[in-house]
Design a protein around this motif. Structure first.
Motif, short mmCIF file in Angstrom:
data_model
loop_
_atom_site.label_atom_id
_atom_site.label_comp_id
_atom_site.label_asym_id
_atom_site.label_seq_id
_atom_site.Cartn_x
_atom_site.Cartn_y
_atom_site.Cartn_z
N GLU A 255 9.62 3.95 6.74
CA GLU A 255 8.95 4.16 5.42
C GLU A 255 9.10 2.31 5.15
O GLU A 255 8.61 2.10 5.26
N GLY A 256 10.24 1.71 5.82
CA GLY A 256 10.52 0.65 5.78
C GLY A 256 9.14 -0.40 6.56
O GLY A 256 8.78 -1.85 5.64
N VAL A 257 8.87 -0.16 7.56
CA VAL A 257 7.64 -0.63 8.31
C VAL A 257 6.18 -0.76 6.84
O VAL A 257 5.59 -1.49 6.77
N PHE A 258 6.02 0.79 6.08
CA PHE A 258 5.08 0.23 5.34
C PHE A 258 5.09 -0.47 3.79
O PHE A 258 4.30 -1.19 3.49
N PHE A 259 6.60 -0.34 3.76
CA PHE A 259 6.82 -1.37 2.65
C PHE A 259 6.52 -2.72 2.85
O PHE A 259 6.33 -3.85 1.91
N SER A 260 7.06 -2.81 4.58
CA SER A 260 7.19 -4.39 4.53
C SER A 260 5.98 -4.70 4.89
O SER A 260 5.11 -5.80 4.37
N ILE A 261 5.17 -3.95 5.25
CA ILE A 261 3.28 -4.01 5.38
C ILE A 261 2.93 -4.27 3.55
O ILE A 261 2.17 -5.55 3.01
N SER A 262 3.35 -3.97 2.84
CA SER A 262 2.74 -4.34 1.26
C SER A 262 4.19 -5.35 0.84
O SER A 262 2.73 -6.70 0.24
N THR A 272 -5.41 -9.92 -0.73
CA THR A 272 -5.05 -9.11 0.76
C THR A 272 -4.01 -7.56 0.99
O THR A 272 -3.87 -6.56 1.44
N VAL A 273 -2.77 -7.94 -0.76
CA VAL A 273 -2.33 -5.92 -0.63
C VAL A 273 -3.26 -5.62 -1.03
O VAL A 273 -3.01 -4.50 -0.18
N ALA A 274 -4.38 -5.39 -1.94
CA ALA A 274 -5.50 -4.30 -2.79
C ALA A 274 -6.50 -4.47 -1.18
O ALA A 274 -6.47 -2.59 -0.81
N ALA A 275 -6.41 -5.31 -0.01
CA ALA A 275 -7.61 -5.04 1.12
C ALA A 275 -6.64 -4.22 1.59
O ALA A 275 -7.54 -3.10 2.62
N ASN A 276 -5.66 -4.06 2.16
CA ASN A 276 -4.73 -3.34 3.29
C ASN A 276 -4.51 -2.36 2.90
O ASN A 276 -3.83 -1.54 3.59
N ALA A 277 -4.28 -1.60 1.33
CA ALA A 277 -4.33 -0.32 1.20
C ALA A 277 -5.90 -0.15 1.27
O ALA A 277 -5.57 1.55 1.53
N ALA A 418 0.29 -7.17 14.67
CA ALA A 418 2.31 -6.73 14.93
C ALA A 418 2.31 -5.48 13.91
O ALA A 418 3.35 -4.56 15.25
N PHE A 419 1.46 -4.94 13.34
CA PHE A 419 1.16 -2.99 13.36
C PHE A 419 0.83 -2.33 13.96
O PHE A 419 1.54 -1.15 14.24
N LEU A 420 -0.56 -3.03 14.63
CA LEU A 420 -1.19 -2.13 15.83
C LEU A 420 0.49 -2.08 17.01
O LEU A 420 0.07 -1.35 17.67
N ALA A 421 0.59 -3.35 17.08
CA ALA A 421 2.10 -3.36 18.38
C ALA A 421 3.32 -1.99 18.26
O ALA A 421 3.17 -1.71 19.12
N PHE A 422 3.79 -2.07 16.69
CA PHE A 422 4.37 -1.51 16.25
C PHE A 422 4.14 0.25 17.16
O PHE A 422 5.04 1.11 17.48
N MET A 423 2.88 0.39 16.88
CA MET A 423 2.34 1.70 17.08
C MET A 423 1.80 2.44 18.43
O MET A 423 2.58 3.18 18.95
#
Length: 445
Positions: A255-262, A272-277, A418-423
């Protein structure tokens, strides 16, 4: 040992995988349907604060529900292994322990949330009218929290006992009652935001009552009995509590990872926030199908471990893994070829569309990279090896944070890298741990 091709050609395993996966995929599809109805009904209320109250209240309510989701995953593995071993007493005991734990946590979480609501809502910096309506919604909504957690425990037990259709029926009862009462209470009786909350609470309790009835019916045909005197001792609870503890820590970190993305996206601007959502909605869409196959792995591999059947475990992994890979390719093609349409259906704001278009290649790569972490999560849940899942998540988060910091000059592309590397690290670390367990021949321990 059979080859990968021999395992893939085993027709009965294909049938078992899809017998589990299809009901779970259909179950997953009911979740956004309810959210859509809630939003549509609230959106037709006279005040704009009504829609905002449902959105804000749902987000706050999701905090304890999502954090306590270990009740589903932690129960599945133990139930699957007990079913595989043909141990009726253990299967009965797992059900009783999961339901007692869910009821206790539901009561504690509900009472704990009540004094925290004003503070949590103040963090949203909402208007006084919106905050008042959100409080009205949440005071009613929390009445359903114990039922929601009971449904988690029931769903986990049904999946582990390979009763996926019962899981589907449980969610259909919960969500259909919610939808029907939403329309009745709000559009028929004019109860507004409180009507939406009461509809959700009613749906959760109807689902819990139905699930308890089906669970009681399911154990009637089992041998053995629950050892209630032993249940009074901590030793009897330790395995379930330790697994749930590790899954809880893993969930909080995720959950912290997804919060960090936001959070990190917000520093790059509102666009950028809207696009990522919008892009992350693609991740949710991918989960509908691939999580169903991961649920099949949980049940079938857990059953094979309980039965001490290495070949069955291997076949379940190969077959579910093959279909998961094919599904991930389908999603990748969908986003590669139809990504712009996917974004356009969600927004008509030109600047948000443009920002999302630039990151579509990352979205297209996400299913192929992420599918393996879903699949291996299913294996480790079925094997009740939550400690390895926790450690894998911690290692993956450290990589995410490092790359997010190193790539901060690359803007949103650095964040997605960073997110794809996390996955990818989630999958690689779980695969390494799984290989180590296999080398020790410890899966059946």
């Amino acid at each position: 040992m059979p080859s990968l091709l021999d395992s893939w050609r085993h027709r009965p395993t294909h049938q078992r995988v899809w017998a589990m996966a299809i009901p779970m995929i259909l179950s997953n599809l009911t979740v956004p349907l309810v959210a859509l109805v809630d939003s549509a009904v609230a959106g037709h209320l006279p005040q704009i604060q009504d829609l905002g109250a449902v959105a804000v209240g749902s987000a706050v309510y999701a905090l304890p529900v999502w954090s306590l989701g270990f009740l589903r995953m932690g129960t599945t593995g133990f139930a699957a292994q007990a079913a595989g071993a043909g141990d009726g007493s253990a299967l009965r005991t797992v059900q009783a322990q999961a339901l007692l734990l869910a009821a206790l946590l539901g009561l504690v979480a509900s009472l704990s949330m009540l004094p925290l609501l004003p503070w949590l809502l103040s963090l949203m910096h909402s208007s006084p009218a919106l905050e008042t309506r959100s409080l009205d919604y949440l005071h009613l909504r929390l009445l359903g929290l114990p039922a929601a957690l009971l449904n988690y425990a029931l769903a986990g037990w049904f999946i582990g006992a390979q009763r996926a259709r019962t899981t589907l029926a449980l969610l259909l009862v919960t969500n259909l009652v919610n939808i029907v009462l939403n329309l009745l209470f709000v559009l028929g009786f004019g109860w507004g935001v409180q009507g939406i909350a009461l509809a959700s609470v009613s749906g959760e309790w109807c689902g819990a009552i139905y699930g308890l009835w089906r669970a009681r019916h399911a154990v009637r045909g089992l041998t053995g009995r629950i050892d209630w005197p032993a249940m009074r001792g901590l030793t009897h609870w330790s395995p379930l509590l330790m697994v749930n503890r590790d899954i809880f820590l893993r969930t909080i970190v995720l959950e912290g990872v997804f919060f960090s993305i936001s959070l990190l996206g917000a520093r790059l601007g509102d666009t950028t926030v809207a696009a990522n959502a919008l892009l992350l909605n693609g991740l949710m869409l991918t989960a509908f199908g691939l999580d169903g196959l991961a649920n099949a792995v949980e049940a079938l591999c857990g059953h094979a471990i309980g039965a001490r059947d290495r070949d069955a475990m291997r076949r379940a992994l190969v077959v579910a893994g093959g279909w998961s890979f094919l599904g991930s390719l389908g999603y990748a093609l969908l986003f590669a070829l139809g990504g712009r349409l996917f974004i356009d259906l969600q927004t008509n704001l030109p600047e948000v569309r443009a920002a999302a278009y630039r990151c579509l290649p990352w979205l297209a790569a996400l299913p192929i990279i992420g599918v393996w972490s879903y699949l291996l999560d299913g294996l480790f849940i079925g094997a009740t090896r939550a400690r390895e899942m926790r450690d894998s998540m911690l290692v993956s988060v450290l990589l995410f944070l490092l790359l997010a910091w190193l790539g901060r000059s690359w803007g949103n592309h650095g964040l997605w890298l960073a997110f794809l590397a996390f996955m990818a690290m989630r999958a690689l670390s779980l695969a390494f741990m799984g290989w180590r367990i296999q080398q020790r021949r410890a899966w059946m321990a």
